[in-house]
Design a protein around this motif. Structure first.
Motif, PDB file in Angstrom:
ATOM      1  N   GLU A 145      -1.221  20.739 -10.911  1.00 43.19           N
ATOM      2  CA  GLU A 145      -0.131  19.767 -10.937  1.00 43.19           C
ATOM      3  C   GLU A 145       0.409  19.500  -9.539  1.00 43.19           C
ATOM      4  OE1 GLU A 145       4.141  20.118 -12.830  1.00 43.19           O
ATOM      5  OE2 GLU A 145       2.677  19.647 -14.405  1.00 43.19           O
ATOM      6  N   GLU A 146       0.405  20.538  -8.686  1.00 41.21           N
ATOM      7  CA  GLU A 146       0.917  20.386  -7.324  1.00 41.21           C
ATOM      8  C   GLU A 146       0.018  19.499  -6.473  1.00 41.21           C
ATOM      9  OE1 GLU A 146       0.436  23.333  -8.827  1.00 41.21           O
ATOM     10  OE2 GLU A 146       2.548  23.618  -9.398  1.00 41.21           O
ATOM     11  N   GLU A 147      -1.239  19.357  -6.857  1.00 42.72           N
ATOM     12  CA  GLU A 147      -2.188  18.568  -6.080  1.00 42.72           C
ATOM     13  C   GLU A 147      -2.308  17.132  -6.588  1.00 42.72           C
ATOM     14  OE1 GLU A 147      -5.583  21.607  -4.613  1.00 42.72           O
ATOM     15  OE2 GLU A 147      -5.390  21.454  -6.793  1.00 42.72           O
ATOM     16  N   VAL A 175       0.828  -1.192   0.000  1.00 41.88           N
ATOM     17  CA  VAL A 175       0.000   0.000   0.000  1.00 41.88           C
ATOM     18  C   VAL A 175       0.869   1.251   0.000  1.00 41.88           C
ATOM     19  CG1 VAL A 175      -0.215   0.088   2.518  1.00 41.88           C
ATOM     20  CG2 VAL A 175      -1.978   1.101   1.098  1.00 41.88           C
ATOM     21  N   GLU A 176       0.459   2.231  -0.794  1.00 42.37           N
ATOM     22  CA  GLU A 176       1.129   3.522  -0.845  1.00 42.37           C
ATOM     23  C   GLU A 176       0.074   4.620  -0.839  1.00 42.37           C
ATOM     24  OE1 GLU A 176       4.155   4.046  -3.795  1.00 42.37           O
ATOM     25  OE2 GLU A 176       4.671   1.907  -3.816  1.00 42.37           O
ATOM     26  N   ALA A 177       0.386   5.734  -0.188  1.00 41.81           N
ATOM     27  CA  ALA A 177      -0.545   6.862  -0.111  1.00 41.81           C
ATOM     28  C   ALA A 177       0.051   8.073  -0.816  1.00 41.81           C
ATOM     29  CB  ALA A 177      -0.842   7.198   1.344  1.00 41.81           C
ATOM     30  N   ALA A 178      -0.764   8.744  -1.616  1.00 41.36           N
ATOM     31  CA  ALA A 178      -0.279   9.905  -2.368  1.00 41.36           C
ATOM     32  C   ALA A 178      -1.454  10.822  -2.712  1.00 41.36           C
ATOM     33  CB  ALA A 178       0.418   9.451  -3.654  1.00 41.36           C
ATOM     34  N   PRO A 179      -1.214  12.136  -2.813  1.00 37.10           N
ATOM     35  CA  PRO A 179      -2.305  13.074  -3.121  1.00 37.10           C
ATOM     36  C   PRO A 179      -2.752  13.002  -4.578  1.00 37.10           C
ATOM     37  CG  PRO A 179      -0.218  14.238  -3.003  1.00 37.10           C
ATOM     38  CD  PRO A 179       0.064  12.823  -2.574  1.00 37.10           C
ATOM     39  N   LEU A 180      -4.051  13.084  -4.760  1.00 44.34           N
ATOM     40  CA  LEU A 180      -4.618  13.158  -6.106  1.00 44.34           C
ATOM     41  C   LEU A 180      -5.948  13.900  -5.999  1.00 44.34           C
ATOM     42  CD1 LEU A 180      -4.907  10.208  -8.686  1.00 44.34           C
ATOM     43  CD2 LEU A 180      -6.351  12.231  -8.669  1.00 44.34           C
ATOM     44  N   THR A 181      -5.928  15.164  -6.392  1.00 43.87           N
ATOM     45  CA  THR A 181      -7.132  15.994  -6.347  1.00 43.87           C
ATOM     46  C   THR A 181      -7.833  15.935  -7.693  1.00 43.87           C
ATOM     47  OG1 THR A 181      -6.106  17.511  -4.755  1.00 43.87           O
ATOM     48  CG2 THR A 181      -8.014  18.332  -5.965  1.00 43.87           C
ATOM     49  N   ASP A 234       0.058  13.744  -7.442  1.00 44.69           N
ATOM     50  CA  ASP A 234       1.360  13.106  -7.350  1.00 44.69           C
ATOM     51  C   ASP A 234       1.881  12.770  -8.750  1.00 44.69           C
ATOM     52  OD1 ASP A 234       3.041  10.372  -7.048  1.00 44.69           O
ATOM     53  OD2 ASP A 234       3.144  11.503  -5.165  1.00 44.69           O
ATOM     54  N   PRO A 235       3.197  12.905  -8.978  1.00 42.70           N
ATOM     55  CA  PRO A 235       3.764  12.618 -10.309  1.00 42.70           C
ATOM     56  C   PRO A 235       3.403  11.244 -10.866  1.00 42.70           C
ATOM     57  CG  PRO A 235       5.396  13.690  -8.919  1.00 42.70           C
ATOM     58  CD  PRO A 235       4.217  13.402  -8.038  1.00 42.70           C
ATOM     59  N   ARG A 236       3.161  10.279  -9.998  1.00 40.19           N
ATOM     60  CA  ARG A 236       2.837   8.924 -10.465  1.00 40.19           C
ATOM     61  C   ARG A 236       1.516   8.852 -11.221  1.00 40.19           C
ATOM     62  NH1 ARG A 236       3.930   6.103  -4.715  1.00 40.19           N
ATOM     63  NH2 ARG A 236       3.313   8.213  -4.075  1.00 40.19           N
ATOM     64  N   PHE A 237       0.677   9.876 -11.047  1.00 39.90           N
ATOM     65  CA  PHE A 237      -0.643   9.842 -11.664  1.00 39.90           C
ATOM     66  C   PHE A 237      -0.804  10.844 -12.806  1.00 39.90           C
ATOM     67  CE2 PHE A 237      -1.251   9.125  -6.974  1.00 39.90           C
ATOM     68  CZ  PHE A 237      -1.225   7.738  -7.058  1.00 39.90           C
ATOM     69  N   ARG A 238       0.248  11.554 -13.144  1.00 46.65           N
ATOM     70  CA  ARG A 238       0.118  12.614 -14.142  1.00 46.65           C
ATOM     71  C   ARG A 238       0.105  12.086 -15.572  1.00 46.65           C
ATOM     72  NH1 ARG A 238       4.498  16.694 -11.267  1.00 46.65           N
ATOM     73  NH2 ARG A 238       3.269  17.068  -9.348  1.00 46.65           N
ATOM     74  N   SER A 239       0.671  10.916 -15.791  1.00 39.15           N
ATOM     75  CA  SER A 239       0.702  10.390 -17.164  1.00 39.15           C
ATOM     76  C   SER A 239      -0.673   9.908 -17.602  1.00 39.15           C
ATOM     77  CB  SER A 239       1.723   9.259 -17.276  1.00 39.15           C
ATOM     78  OG  SER A 239       1.386   8.206 -16.385  1.00 39.15           O
ATOM     79  N   GLY A 240      -1.457   9.416 -16.668  1.00 33.88           N
ATOM     80  CA  GLY A 240      -2.832   9.027 -16.958  1.00 33.88           C
ATOM     81  C   GLY A 240      -2.978   7.677 -17.653  1.00 33.88           C
ATOM     82  N   LYS A 241      -4.244   7.194 -17.689  1.00 34.88           N
ATOM     83  CA  LYS A 241      -4.606   5.954 -18.394  1.00 34.88           C
ATOM     84  C   LYS A 241      -3.729   4.776 -17.993  1.00 34.88           C
ATOM     85  CE  LYS A 241      -7.643   8.085 -21.128  1.00 34.88           C
ATOM     86  NZ  LYS A 241      -7.633   9.450 -20.562  1.00 34.88           N
ATOM     87  N   ARG A 242      -3.397   4.709 -16.690  1.00 25.78           N
ATOM     88  CA  ARG A 242      -2.431   3.717 -16.223  1.00 25.78           C
ATOM     89  C   ARG A 242      -3.083   2.510 -15.558  1.00 25.78           C
ATOM     90  NH1 ARG A 242       1.793   5.066 -11.271  1.00 25.78           N
ATOM     91  NH2 ARG A 242       2.170   2.910 -10.598  1.00 25.78           N
ATOM     92  N   PHE A 243      -4.199   2.697 -14.877  1.00 22.00           N
ATOM     93  CA  PHE A 243      -4.738   1.645 -14.010  1.00 22.00           C
ATOM     94  C   PHE A 243      -5.870   0.877 -14.686  1.00 22.00           C
ATOM     95  CE2 PHE A 243      -2.779   4.718 -11.191  1.00 22.00           C
ATOM     96  CZ  PHE A 243      -2.069   3.909 -10.321  1.00 22.00           C
ATOM     97  N   GLU A 244      -5.796  -0.442 -14.572  1.00 18.25           N
ATOM     98  CA  GLU A 244      -6.845  -1.296 -15.120  1.00 18.25           C
ATOM     99  C   GLU A 244      -7.949  -1.578 -14.104  1.00 18.25           C
ATOM    100  OE1 GLU A 244      -4.987  -4.746 -16.738  1.00 18.25           O
ATOM    101  OE2 GLU A 244      -4.435  -3.708 -18.587  1.00 18.25           O
TER     102      GLU A 244
END
Length: 344
Positions: A232-234, A221-227, A236-246
């Protein structure tokens, strides 16, 4: 909650009881927050708690607590001791004033199933301030968490157990993290817990509290901000590329009129374009407003560039503690869940 024995009355302040005596009495008046589930209902737990004390004893407790809060406690020679007594008395009083007035609580949420065994998640819930509803654990998170093993062998089997299964799961609007932590334990996946930046401190704390248990059960488990719709500041960089999760999971995400569109956009941004990708959503049907928000969410999901349609849905009966707990009947809630994917 413990009863007050007839031969063990609460101390009278005019007798100037010692510090340990007062603390012991305050400890006996502690009201534990209820944890309910499939075997024991919330209403039954509340009835059991109420039955422990008579009406006279409950009144006596309120009078005792009020007298401490109003007292200068001058016979206690230590300022630190007085502060501790006032703080404990205030906690006991807030525990009797409903959910929204309650201070910080820690609850252990049990899970027990023949398929995945038994475990318990420890969740801290800070005092509810302003509109920070993510600091409390709402009934839908527990209700959905208890269905995860059924989805794993049913409509989500291709993502959870097949040879082509996904290794990562995204939870949107994690709140205290109960659902995502349960998913990591039951599905044995890496689950990303996300929420607003203001919620992250408690979310990270709960992730840390349960990390050893999650990893022992084969998850991560990992916790990270995603508004949703945030700058962009709100996010996390891991979610900025998009279309990643199945696989995306969401529980009780709708409180304002703008939430359906924001959530639909966030789901569209993060859900993979793979036609087998799925989002699992649960929305309590508390009232007409909540039902309307749920309907709007489904419409918004269908408006995305790559529309999402509902493949499976149902309404399950459950219990919620959205209210103050004074009316047991009001806690019976229908929970709508839906599994949606991109239209082919």
């Amino acid at each position: 909650m413990r009863g007050i024995d007839e031969d063990e009355d609460l101390p009278h302040l005019w007798q100037k009881p010692a510090y340990p005596v007062i603390l012991e009495a305050l400890g006996k008046l502690k009201v534990e927050p209820p944890v309910w589930g499939a075997r024991v209902s919330r209403s039954e737990i509340l009835k059991q708690q109420a039955a422990v004390q008579t009406a006279h004893e409950r009144k006596e407790a309120i009078v005792f607590l009020s007298s401490i809060i109003k007292s200068g406690l001058s016979w206690l020679g230590d300022d630190d001791e007085r502060e501790v007594v006032w703080e404990e008395a205030s906690k006991r009083m807030s525990e009797r004033c409903g959910r929204t007035a309650m201070g910080e609580i820690i609850r252990n949420w049990p899970f027990d199933n023949d398929e995945y065994g038994s475990f318990s998640l420890t969740i801290r819930e800070p005092p509810l301030t302003g509109d920070s509803l993510g600091l409390k654990t709402w009934g839908s998170s527990y209700a959905l968490a208890q269905l995860l093993h059924e989805f794993a062998s049913g409509p989500l089997v291709h993502l959870v157990r097949s040879a082509q299964k996904t290794d990562e799961v995204l939870e949107l609007g994690s709140g205290t993290g109960l659902l995502g932590l349960a998913a990591a334990c039951i599905w044995r996946k890496t689950v990303y817990l996300t929420d607003l930046p203001d919620i992250m401190s408690n979310l990270e704390h709960n992730a840390s509290l349960n990390r050893a248990l999650v990893e022992e059960r084969g998850g991560k488990v990992e916790a990270a901000p995603l508004t949703w719709g945030g700058s962009e500041e709100e996010v996390d960089p891991r979610f900025r590329s998009g279309k990643r999760f199945e696989l995306i999971i969401v529980a009780d995400p709708l409180y304002d009129d703008d939430h359906p569109a924001l959530l639909a956009s966030a789901i569209d941004e993060q859900l993979a374009l793979n036609p087998n990708a799925r989002v699992l959503v649960m929305v309590p049907q508390r009232d007409e407003i909540t039902k309307g928000l749920c309907k709007t969410l489904r419409a918004e999901l269908g408006k995305q560039t790559s529309p999402l349609i509902c493949h499976h849905e149902n309404i399950v009966a459950g219990e919620d503690d959205w209210g103050d707990g004074n009316n047991d009947d009001s806690q019976q809630v229908g929970f709508w869940w839906g599994i949606l994917g991109r239209s082919s």
